[in-house]
Scaffold this motif. Structure first.
Motif, mmCIF file in Angstrom:
data_model
loop_
_atom_site.group_PDB
_atom_site.id
_atom_site.type_symbol
_atom_site.label_atom_id
_atom_site.label_comp_id
_atom_site.label_asym_id
_atom_site.label_seq_id
_atom_site.Cartn_x
_atom_site.Cartn_y
_atom_site.Cartn_z
ATOM 1 N N HIS A 363 0.801 -1.228 0.000
ATOM 2 C CA HIS A 363 0.000 0.000 0.000
ATOM 3 C C HIS A 363 0.831 1.275 0.000
ATOM 4 N N LEU A 365 2.612 2.063 -2.244
ATOM 5 C CA LEU A 365 2.498 2.533 -3.626
ATOM 6 C C LEU A 365 1.561 3.735 -3.722
ATOM 7 N N THR A 366 0.583 3.810 -2.840
ATOM 8 C CA THR A 366 -0.359 4.928 -2.900
ATOM 9 C C THR A 366 0.292 6.253 -2.514
ATOM 10 N N PRO A 370 -0.169 5.574 -8.251
ATOM 11 C CA PRO A 370 -0.455 4.252 -8.811
ATOM 12 C C PRO A 370 -0.917 4.350 -10.263
ATOM 13 N N ALA A 376 -3.355 -2.032 -4.913
ATOM 14 C CA ALA A 376 -2.527 -1.804 -3.735
ATOM 15 C C ALA A 376 -2.908 -2.815 -2.669
ATOM 16 N N VAL A 392 -4.498 5.817 1.483
ATOM 17 C CA VAL A 392 -4.963 4.593 0.831
ATOM 18 C C VAL A 392 -6.412 4.758 0.384
ATOM 19 N N THR A 400 -7.947 3.023 -7.600
ATOM 20 C CA THR A 400 -7.001 1.961 -7.269
ATOM 21 C C THR A 400 -7.710 0.864 -6.479
#
Length: 563
Positions: A363, A365-366, A370, A376, A392, A400
Motif C-alpha cells: 500500500h 504505492l499509494t 499508482p 494496492a 490509501v 485503485t
C-alpha cells in the motif's frame, strides 16, 4: 436457505449408519443451501461422468485421484455425461457438467451448483474453476477418512439437497515468502493443495528480499548463484530454475490458482545489491545478509542501470508468468528518500505494463502515483495512522483497487499468543477469532466497498523452515481468511464458524497436516495438531536467542529457531 447461522440435519443412510455431514458444514460457507431428500452414496459401481469436456475430465480425474485410495473403488472417469440432475435420474453416478448458464443460479467464473440425492450427485458450473471448487465442496461433505491413502471402511455418504455457490470476491489469495527461507517445489505444491481445499485462487510468491533471490534471471545470473545462496540464519538457501517456476505455475493452474510473482523493490533488495556492485550508488557490493531487520537496503534510483536491471527482470519473469499480475513490492523502503521513491515508481510501473502485466504494490504505492488499473495491497494495522489510511482511501476512491491483508488480522506468521514457539509479534498476537472476525468491506474508513478486490493471507518465513512450520501457522487461521473472501457477509458468524472449523481437524489429521489446536475452537477429542503437544526446551520467552525444539503429535521437529 442461507448457510452459516444454522446447522441442518440430514437423513441418514438406509442401513442404520450415522447421518452424513450437513450440506452447510463446509468451509468456506456456501452462499445458499437447500437440504432435502435421501443422501447420495458412493459405491463400487459408481462412475464419474464428465461428458466431452476436457476441463470436466480434468476435474473428474482429480476427484478420482482423491477418492480411489480411501474407497478402494475403481471409479472410472467416463465421457458419458448423460442427463439427470443428481436428485432424479442420475443413475447413482457422479456427474461433472459444464454448461453456459447452470440453473440460472451459480454464475460467474467460479460459481457452481451441487445437487445430491439417492440416484446421483451432479456438480454443474459455467467455467472449469467453478467445477473444481464444487469438487472441493464434495470432498468436505464426505467423511474425513476419504483423505487417507489407504482403504477405509466408509460408508461414503453425501447429504441430500442442493448447494448454489459463488464467491464474494474475485481475489482470495495466500502469499508465501520463499526468500527469508527457501522452500522447494514439492513444498510449494503441498501448500497449493492445502490452499485449493479452501477455494483460494491466488498464490502470491515473494521471490526476492534482502536474504535471498529465488528466481533465475538469465541476463543477471549472479542473482541466484550468489544472491540465492543463503537465507535467514545462514542456511544454504536455494532458487527456482525457470523450469522449476514453470512447474509451480502449471501445478497451481491445475488447482485453479493464479501465480502472482513478487520482486520487492526499491527496498528489500540486499540480495541483488550484494550480487551486483553496479546496482549500488557507491559501486560497492554489501555482504550477503542473513538477519531479519528491514528497511536498510535500496536500489540506486539515480542510476540508469537500475532501470535496465528492472526491465530485464520484469521481462524474463513476465514471460514465465501466464497470469495477469506482477507485484513490485514497495514496502519499507526506509532508505529511499520519498522523492526518489516516487521517481522510481513512475519509472518502473510502465515497465510492468510494457510486458503485459498489471502492477500490484504494497500500500506504500499509494504514496506515489499508482498506475491506472494498479492494485494496492494494504497490510496496515488497526493502529496505523489516520494520514496513511486516508492516503490509501483516497487512492481507492480514485480507482485503485485494494487487496486487504491487515497484518494484525491476516498475517499468518504472527504468533497466536505469547507462548507460540514460532512466528513474530510486531503486529501483536493474532488468535483464530481475530483473524476471522472482521469485514473487508468495512475495514478501512473512507474506502468504497467497490474498491475492495478481496483478501490475502501472507505467510512470512523469518522463523519458518519446513512444511510443518507453514501448516502450524496457517492452520487454523487460513480457512477463516478464505471464508472472508468467498462467503456472503450474511453467513459471517463466529460461533457457527468455529464449530465448522473444529470439524476440519479430522481431515487435517488424515492429510498428515500439522496445525495449532487453538483453545478458542471446540476440537474433537484426540487427533493431531501442535497445540497441546508443543514442548519447547530452553524457551526464552522471546528475544532470548534460545534454541527451540517443538515436537508435535505427527513428529515434526522444529529446530534451530532463534526466537
Amino acid at each position: 436457505m442461507a448457510a452459516g447461522a444454522t446447522t441442518m440435519g440430514a437423513a441418514p443412510g438406509d442401513r442404520g449408519e450415522a447421518a452424513p455431514a450437513p450440506l452447510d458444514r463446509v468451509i468456506p460457507a456456501p452462499a445458499s443451501v437447500e437440504p432435502g431428500g435421501s443422501p447420495y452414496r458412493i459405491t463400487e459401481r459408481t462412475r464419474i461422468r464428465v461428458g466431452d469436456s476436457r476441463a470436466a475430465r480434468e476435474a473428474g480425474d482429480y476427484l478420482a485421484d482423491v477418492l480411489r485410495p480411501s474407497t478402494g473403488y475403481r471409479l472410472p472417469v467416463t465421457g458419458d455425461g448423460g442427463g439427470g440432475t443428481g436428485k432424479d435420474g442420475g443413475g447413482g453416478d457422479i456427474r461433472l457438467r459444464l454448461v453456459k448458464s447452470p440453473h440460472g443460479g451459480a454464475g460467474g467464473a467460479e460459481g457452481y451448483r451441487l445437487d445430491s440425492g439417492r440416484s446421483g450427485l451432479t456438480i454443474t458450473a459455467a467455467r472449469p474453476a467453478g467445477l473444481f471448487h464444487g469438487v472441493q465442496t464434495l470432498r468436505q461433505l464426505l467423511p474425513a477418512a476419504v483423505e487417507k491413502d489407504s482403504v477405509q471402511p466408509g460408508p461414503w455418504l453425501v447429504a441430500g439437497g442442493t448447494i448454489e455457490d459463488a464467491p464474494r470476491y474475485g481475489w482470495r489469495g495466500a502469499m508465501l515468502d520463499v526468500s527469508r527461507h527457501f522452500f522447494t517445489v514439492g513444498q510449494v505444491e503441498r501448500y497449493i493443495d492445502q490452499l485449493a481445499l479452501y477455494k483460494i485462487n491466488k498464490l502470491h510468491l515473494h521471490l526476492s528480499d534482502d536474504q535471498g533471490w529465488r528466481i533465475a534471471v538469465d541476463s543477471w545470473p549472479r542473482l541466484t548463484t550468489y544472491g540465492g545462496s543463503t537465507e535467514v540464519g545462514g542456511g544454504p538457501g536455494g532458487f527456482y530454475t525457470k523450469a522449476d517456476y514453470r512447474r509451480i505455475v502449471r501445478y497451481a493452474a491445475s488447482r485453479h490458482l493464479e501465480v502472482v510473482p513478487e520482486i520487492d523493490m526499491p527496498g528489500h533488495t540486499n540480495a541483488a545489491l550484494a550480487s551486483y556492485a553496479e546496482l549500488n550508488c557507491d559501486g560497492v557490493a554489501p555482504p550477503l545478509y542473513t538477519g531479519t531487520a528491514v528497511g536498510f537496503s535500496s536500489l540506486c534510483v539515480g542510476k540508469e542501470i537500475t532501470y535496465d536491471f528492472v526491465d530485464d527482470v520484469v521481462r524474463e519473469l513476465a514471460a514465465l508468468t501466464p497470469g495477469r499480475y506482477l507485484h513490485i513490492g514497495g514496502d519499507e523502503a526506509h532508505s529511499t528518500p520519498h522523492d526518489d521513491f516516487v521517481t522510481f515508481m513512475k519509472r518502473v510501473q510502465p515497465i510492468v505494463a510494457r510486458y503485459g502485466k498489471t502492477v500490484i504494490g504494497w500500500h506504500q504505492l499509494t504514496g506515489a502515483d499508482p498506475a491506472k488499473g494498479a492494485l494496492a495491497q494494504y497490510w496496515g494495522l488497526d493502529g496505523t495512522g489516520p494520514a496513511e489510511k486516508e492516503r490509501v482511501a483516497e487512492a481507492a476512491r480514485n480507482g485503485t483497487g485494494l487487496i486487504l491483508s491487515p497484518a494484525d488480522r491476516a498475517y499468518l506468521d504472527m504468533k497466536y499468543d505469547a507462548n507460540t514457539p514460532l512466528g513474530l509479534s510486531w503486529a501483536g498476537h493474532v488468535d483464530v477469532r481475530r483473524s476471522y472476525d472482521w469485514d473487508p468491506d468495512a475495514h478501512l474508513p473512507g474506502v468504497p466497498a467497490s474498491a475492495v478486490r478481496g483478501v490475502e493471507a501472507p505467510l512470512w518465513t523469518e522463523t519458518l523452515e519446513n512444511s510443518g512450520h507453514l501448516e502450524y501457522m496457517a492452520f487454523p487461521r487460513l480457512p477463516g481468511i478464505a471464508e472472508l473472501g468467498w462467503s456472503p457477509a450474511a453467513t459471517h458468524d463466529w460461533d457457527g464458524y468455529r464449530s465448522r472449523l473444529a470439524a476440519q481437524a479430522p481431515r487435517w489429521d488424515a492429510l498428515g497436516m500439522d496445525y495449532y489446536r487453538s483453545p478458542q475452537v471446540p476440537w474433537p477429542a484426540g487427533g493431531g495438531g501442535g497445540g497441546p503437544d508443543v514442548f519447547c526446551a530452553g524457551w526464552g520467552g522471546g528475544g532470548g536467542g534460545a534454541t527451540c525444539r517443538v515436537w508435535t503429535s505427527i513428529n515434526f521437529c522444529y529446530s534451530h529457531l532463534n526466537i
